[in-house]
Design an enzyme around this catalytic site. Structure first.
Site, PDB file in Angstrom:
ATOM      1  N   CYS A  19      -0.997  12.674  14.469  1.00  0.00           N
ATOM      2  CA  CYS A  19      -2.118  12.106  15.231  1.00  0.00           C
ATOM      3  C   CYS A  19      -2.974  11.225  14.308  1.00  0.00           C
ATOM      4  O   CYS A  19      -2.555  10.129  13.947  1.00  0.00           O
ATOM      5  CB  CYS A  19      -2.899  13.218  15.918  1.00  0.00           C
ATOM      6  SG  CYS A  19      -3.878  12.611  17.305  1.00  0.00           S
ATOM      7  N   HIS A 146       1.352  15.795  18.950  1.00  0.00           N
ATOM      8  CA  HIS A 146       1.145  17.032  18.173  1.00  0.00           C
ATOM      9  C   HIS A 146       2.374  17.918  18.298  1.00  0.00           C
ATOM     10  O   HIS A 146       2.434  18.772  19.186  1.00  0.00           O
ATOM     11  CB  HIS A 146      -0.085  17.778  18.695  1.00  0.00           C
ATOM     12  CG  HIS A 146      -1.369  17.141  18.301  1.00  0.00           C
ATOM     13  ND1 HIS A 146      -2.082  17.531  17.188  1.00  0.00           N
ATOM     14  CD2 HIS A 146      -2.052  16.115  18.859  1.00  0.00           C
ATOM     15  CE1 HIS A 146      -3.165  16.777  17.079  1.00  0.00           C
ATOM     16  NE2 HIS A 146      -3.172  15.906  18.077  1.00  0.00           N
ATOM     17  N   GLU A 148       3.143  20.426  16.668  1.00  0.00           N
ATOM     18  CA  GLU A 148       2.850  21.845  16.397  1.00  0.00           C
ATOM     19  C   GLU A 148       2.648  22.638  17.691  1.00  0.00           C
ATOM     20  O   GLU A 148       2.889  23.837  17.728  1.00  0.00           O
ATOM     21  CB  GLU A 148       1.623  21.976  15.480  1.00  0.00           C
ATOM     22  CG  GLU A 148       0.268  21.648  16.083  1.00  0.00           C
ATOM     23  CD  GLU A 148      -0.084  20.159  16.037  1.00  0.00           C
ATOM     24  OE1 GLU A 148       0.830  19.339  15.879  1.00  0.00           O
ATOM     25  OE2 GLU A 148      -1.284  19.843  16.159  1.00  0.00           O
TER      26      GLU A 148
HETATM   27  N1  LIG Z   1      -6.144  14.839  17.172  1.00  0.00           N
HETATM   28  C1  LIG Z   1      -6.381  13.835  16.375  1.00  0.00           C
HETATM   29  O1  LIG Z   1      -5.939  13.768  15.219  1.00  0.00           O
HETATM   30  C2  LIG Z   1      -7.238  12.747  16.951  1.00  0.00           C
HETATM   31  C3  LIG Z   1      -7.190  11.462  16.199  1.00  0.00           C
HETATM   32  C4  LIG Z   1      -8.207  10.448  16.663  1.00  0.00           C
HETATM   33  N2  LIG Z   1      -9.532  10.983  16.478  1.00  0.00           N
HETATM   34  C5  LIG Z   1      -7.955  10.049  18.104  1.00  0.00           C
HETATM   35  O2  LIG Z   1      -8.631  10.515  18.986  1.00  0.00           O
HETATM   36  O3  LIG Z   1      -7.058   9.242  18.345  1.00  0.00           O
END
Ligand SMILES: NC(=O)CC[C@H](N)C(=O)O
Length: 186
Positions: A19, A146, A148
């Site tokens: 992310c 993500h 995970e």
């Molecule tokens: N979950 C995160 O790593 C978010 C990354 C970033 N703040 C976004 O909203 O794109």
């Protein structure tokens, strides 16, 4: 985080950016390889002329409640022979969970690809980048999703399996076998 990504890129240390970690790899490459010293994410600097990570157009800039891009979304492989596709067992797409407001600015994608950062996965529109891989590096992957969230003790998420194999220099054991079920379908 940017220095860590730079160190991993330059020293061929295995890197899995999740992310924000993927967004950081784009900022790092833009600053240090493309020479865009002010490259940044709109999240951290709204005034940068080189806004390589930007607010997603459909996300509200003023209302933060319940406006993220959330949940399970499909990622299509743009480059079917990429390492991430191999890790998942060569499917045409993977379904992974998301949680973000920002995305890679698609207008910088061609420049970054020319510099060696390959955008190997995208959403159904073809414009929202989901996976990056660095050329000529043993294991440098960034994912906007993500992995995970769907990892399980008996069915570890393929990007994590890859990171551990790369860190222990056993990557070849996975990519040399044709693995039809590495966790893509769940
Ligand atoms: N979950 C995160 O790593 C978010 C990354 C970033 N703040 C976004 O909203 O794109």
């Amino acid at each position: 985080m940017i220095l860590a990504a730079k160190y991993a890129r330059e020293n061929k240390v295995p890197y899995l950016g999740i992310c924000l970690g993927m967004q950081i790899s784009v900022i790092e490459m833009s600053r240090h390889v493309l020479g865009l010293g002010n490259a940044d994410s709109e999240e951290f600097n709204t005034d940068t002329p080189d806004c390589v990570v930007m607010y997603m157009p459909e996300v509200s800039k003023t209302h933060l409640g319940n406006t993220m891009r959330l949940g399970c979304r499909r990622t299509f492989f743009r480059k079917p022979d990429c390492l991430t596709s191999k890790l998942y067992g060569n499917p045409p797409h993977v379904d992974e969970r998301h949680r973000h407001r920002y995305e890679v600015n698609p207008s910088f994608v061609p420049m970054l690809e020319n510099a060696g950062l390959q955008f190997v996965g995208c959403d159904e529109s073809g414009n929202r980048m989901e996976i990056v891989e660095l050329q000529d590096h043993p294991f440098y992957i960034g994912v906007q999703f993500h992995p995970e969230f769907k990892s399980r003790p008996r069915k570890p998420s393929p990007p994590f399996t890859g990171l551990i194999l790369a860190a222990t220099e056993r990557m070849r054991t996975l990519t040399n076998v044709s693995n039809g079920d590495a966790g893509a379908s769940e």
